[in-house]
Design a protein around this motif. Structure first.
Motif, mmCIF file in Angstrom:
data_model
loop_
_atom_site.group_PDB
_atom_site.id
_atom_site.type_symbol
_atom_site.label_atom_id
_atom_site.label_comp_id
_atom_site.label_asym_id
_atom_site.label_seq_id
_atom_site.Cartn_x
_atom_site.Cartn_y
_atom_site.Cartn_z
ATOM 1 N N ILE A 1 10.965 0.907 3.389
ATOM 2 C CA ILE A 1 12.325 1.277 2.991
ATOM 3 C C ILE A 1 13.446 -0.204 3.306
ATOM 4 C CG2 ILE A 1 14.342 2.093 3.618
ATOM 5 C CD1 ILE A 1 13.051 4.806 3.513
ATOM 6 N N LYS A 2 12.851 -0.575 4.584
ATOM 7 C CA LYS A 2 13.740 -1.733 5.133
ATOM 8 C C LYS A 2 13.888 -2.577 3.780
ATOM 9 C CE LYS A 2 14.225 -0.622 10.234
ATOM 10 N NZ LYS A 2 12.937 -1.948 11.239
ATOM 11 N N ARG A 3 12.560 -3.052 3.632
ATOM 12 C CA ARG A 3 12.533 -4.380 2.909
ATOM 13 C C ARG A 3 13.295 -4.103 1.621
ATOM 14 N NH1 ARG A 3 7.187 -6.148 -0.840
ATOM 15 N NH2 ARG A 3 8.056 -8.926 -0.947
ATOM 16 N N LEU A 4 13.084 -2.950 1.269
ATOM 17 C CA LEU A 4 14.001 -2.164 -0.240
ATOM 18 C C LEU A 4 14.994 -2.274 -1.017
ATOM 19 C CD1 LEU A 4 11.767 0.697 -1.434
ATOM 20 C CD2 LEU A 4 11.596 -1.933 -3.200
ATOM 21 N N ARG A 5 15.571 -2.504 0.635
ATOM 22 C CA ARG A 5 17.487 -2.584 1.150
ATOM 23 C C ARG A 5 17.650 -3.911 0.995
ATOM 24 N NH1 ARG A 5 20.026 2.330 1.763
ATOM 25 N NH2 ARG A 5 21.739 1.093 3.614
ATOM 26 N N ALA A 6 17.050 -4.369 1.917
ATOM 27 C CA ALA A 6 16.981 -6.253 2.100
ATOM 28 C C ALA A 6 16.948 -7.337 0.670
ATOM 29 C CB ALA A 6 16.017 -6.589 3.507
ATOM 30 N N LEU A 7 15.899 -6.486 -0.076
ATOM 31 C CA LEU A 7 15.529 -7.648 -1.002
ATOM 32 C C LEU A 7 17.322 -6.969 -2.486
ATOM 33 C CD1 LEU A 7 12.569 -6.141 -2.009
ATOM 34 C CD2 LEU A 7 12.893 -8.431 -2.010
ATOM 35 N N GLN A 8 17.853 -5.423 -2.197
ATOM 36 C CA GLN A 8 19.218 -5.336 -3.112
ATOM 37 C C GLN A 8 20.043 -6.501 -2.241
ATOM 38 O OE1 GLN A 8 22.439 -4.160 -1.661
ATOM 39 N NE2 GLN A 8 22.760 -4.265 -4.255
ATOM 40 N N ASP A 9 20.680 -6.132 -0.910
ATOM 41 C CA ASP A 9 21.398 -7.027 -0.719
ATOM 42 C C ASP A 9 21.092 -9.106 -0.838
ATOM 43 O OD1 ASP A 9 22.032 -5.593 0.770
ATOM 44 O OD2 ASP A 9 21.324 -5.591 2.676
ATOM 45 N N GLU A 10 19.729 -9.641 -0.895
ATOM 46 C CA GLU A 10 19.609 -10.326 -0.739
ATOM 47 C C GLU A 10 19.906 -10.967 -2.399
ATOM 48 O OE1 GLU A 10 15.552 -13.124 -1.649
ATOM 49 O OE2 GLU A 10 15.521 -11.756 -0.288
ATOM 50 N N LEU A 11 18.786 -9.824 -3.851
ATOM 51 C CA LEU A 11 19.208 -10.916 -5.165
ATOM 52 C C LEU A 11 19.928 -9.860 -6.032
ATOM 53 C CD1 LEU A 11 15.133 -9.842 -5.904
ATOM 54 C CD2 LEU A 11 16.459 -11.877 -5.539
ATOM 55 N N LYS A 12 21.061 -8.416 -5.298
ATOM 56 C CA LYS A 12 22.431 -8.115 -5.136
ATOM 57 C C LYS A 12 21.656 -7.005 -7.090
ATOM 58 C CE LYS A 12 25.124 -10.193 -2.588
ATOM 59 N NZ LYS A 12 24.292 -9.751 -1.458
ATOM 60 N N LEU B 1 12.831 4.443 -3.259
ATOM 61 C CA LEU B 1 14.779 4.495 -4.414
ATOM 62 C C LEU B 1 15.119 4.805 -3.430
ATOM 63 C CD1 LEU B 1 13.212 1.751 -6.467
ATOM 64 C CD2 LEU B 1 14.297 1.046 -5.155
ATOM 65 N N MET B 2 14.911 6.727 -3.243
ATOM 66 C CA MET B 2 15.526 7.717 -2.740
ATOM 67 C C MET B 2 16.516 7.417 -1.478
ATOM 68 S SD MET B 2 13.713 10.593 -3.225
ATOM 69 C CE MET B 2 15.119 12.016 -2.750
ATOM 70 N N ALA B 3 15.799 6.386 -0.780
ATOM 71 C CA ALA B 3 16.304 5.964 0.551
ATOM 72 C C ALA B 3 17.446 3.957 -0.040
ATOM 73 C CB ALA B 3 15.505 5.067 0.927
ATOM 74 N N CYS B 4 17.583 4.149 -0.778
ATOM 75 C CA CYS B 4 18.352 2.968 -1.719
ATOM 76 C C CYS B 4 19.981 3.371 -2.325
ATOM 77 C CB CYS B 4 18.041 1.684 -2.232
ATOM 78 S SG CYS B 4 16.664 1.317 -1.432
ATOM 79 N N LEU B 5 19.815 4.924 -2.467
ATOM 80 C CA LEU B 5 21.236 5.723 -3.356
ATOM 81 C C LEU B 5 21.878 4.999 -2.739
ATOM 82 C CD1 LEU B 5 18.981 9.085 -4.516
ATOM 83 C CD2 LEU B 5 20.270 7.144 -5.781
ATOM 84 N N ASP B 6 22.533 4.496 -1.328
ATOM 85 C CA ASP B 6 24.132 4.064 -0.815
ATOM 86 C C ASP B 6 23.720 2.707 -1.733
ATOM 87 O OD1 ASP B 6 21.274 3.426 0.959
ATOM 88 O OD2 ASP B 6 23.498 3.007 2.179
ATOM 89 N N LYS B 7 23.232 2.442 -2.085
ATOM 90 C CA LYS B 7 22.829 0.250 -2.629
ATOM 91 C C LYS B 7 23.249 0.256 -4.031
ATOM 92 C CE LYS B 7 21.653 -2.307 0.331
ATOM 93 N NZ LYS B 7 23.100 -2.490 1.118
ATOM 94 N N LEU B 8 22.473 1.316 -5.148
ATOM 95 C CA LEU B 8 21.940 1.130 -5.997
ATOM 96 C C LEU B 8 21.802 1.783 -7.180
ATOM 97 C CD1 LEU B 8 19.160 0.652 -6.489
ATOM 98 C CD2 LEU B 8 18.527 -1.196 -5.080
ATOM 99 N N ALA B 9 21.744 1.851 -8.530
ATOM 100 C CA ALA B 9 21.723 3.021 -8.733
ATOM 101 C C ALA B 9 20.406 3.107 -9.432
ATOM 102 C CB ALA B 9 22.581 3.259 -10.686
ATOM 103 N N VAL B 10 19.661 4.768 -9.347
ATOM 104 C CA VAL B 10 18.450 4.502 -9.238
ATOM 105 C C VAL B 10 17.994 6.027 -10.769
ATOM 106 C CG1 VAL B 10 16.458 5.546 -8.319
ATOM 107 C CG2 VAL B 10 18.369 4.368 -6.836
ATOM 108 N N VAL B 11 17.277 4.571 -11.498
ATOM 109 C CA VAL B 11 17.089 5.466 -12.556
ATOM 110 C C VAL B 11 15.814 6.072 -12.148
ATOM 111 C CG1 VAL B 11 16.873 5.350 -15.622
ATOM 112 C CG2 VAL B 11 18.452 4.120 -14.086
#
Length: 194
Positions: free
Chosen positions: A38-49, A64-74
């Motif tokens: 989860i930390k890695r996925l959230r860091a990737l979102q920050d890094e790669l936008k 990716l449920m743990a990233c719903l606040d940072k990106l749209a999940v399909v």
């Protein structure tokens, strides 16, 4: 949009995508709710936008449920086999993605009727091939392919392109061949897949 494929580095998808020069990220989703993933996925979102993540299997969807606040999940559903009901599965499907894509209307209807997805956020992307798709624009292409496969001019050729796995029902296509021949229809079945 820039795109990346996130998949385990030891897998066939990673090897093929790398060989084709695609942008690939080595991620193992085997423990989808692990804190390190989860930390890695959230860091990737920050890094790669990253704006949108399209999930294809249960493990990546869970992570990716743990990233719903940072990106749209399909979340995508590709097979017609119905999902077994359950509280956890219901919560994952209903609240674990912003949108759901089904590759056929029957899949969408099953997800909606089973309470796993809302009709207004579930979309069918598929069922796109009309009759013109199966009529090559150049007769020479059709003739060349039939010749390569050793097909005669009057032989009916049935082709399936898919992953080779039990839920595809390929045994029914094989069982149909003798029945077609008994009706005087010369048919050849070509199975393409891995």
């Amino acid at each position: 949009h820039a795109t990346w494929l996130a998949t385990p580095g030891k897998g066939e998808s990673f090897k093929r995508a790398t060989k084709q020069g695609l942008q690939v990220i080595d991620i193992d989703f085997d423990q989808p709710w692990s804190l390190s993933l989860i930390k890695r996925l959230r860091a990737l979102q920050d890094e790669l936008k990253i704006d949108v993540a399209d999930t294809h299997v249960t493990r990546d969807a869970k992570a990716l449920m743990a990233c719903l606040d940072k990106l749209a999940v399909v979340r995508s559903r590709h097979i017609t086999q119905r999902l077994k009901p359950g509280l956890l599965r219901g919560l994952q499907w209903r609240y674990g993605a912003d949108q759901v894509i089904a590759v056929a209307d029957c899949i969408k209807q099953a997800l909606v009727s089973d309470g796993l997805a809302d009709p207004w956020r579930t979309h069918v992307v598929g069922e796109w091939a009309d009759d013109s798709f199966f009529q090559p624009t150049q007769e020479t292409i059709r003739d060349r392919i039939r010749k390569e496969w050793g097909c005669t001019g009057d032989e009916t050729v049935i082709v399936t392109v898919s992953m080779l796995r039990p839920d595809k029902g390929l045994e029914f296509a094989l069982q149909a061949l003798p029945h077609l021949r008994a009706e005087g229809i010369e048919a050849r079945l070509v199975i393409i897949g891995g």
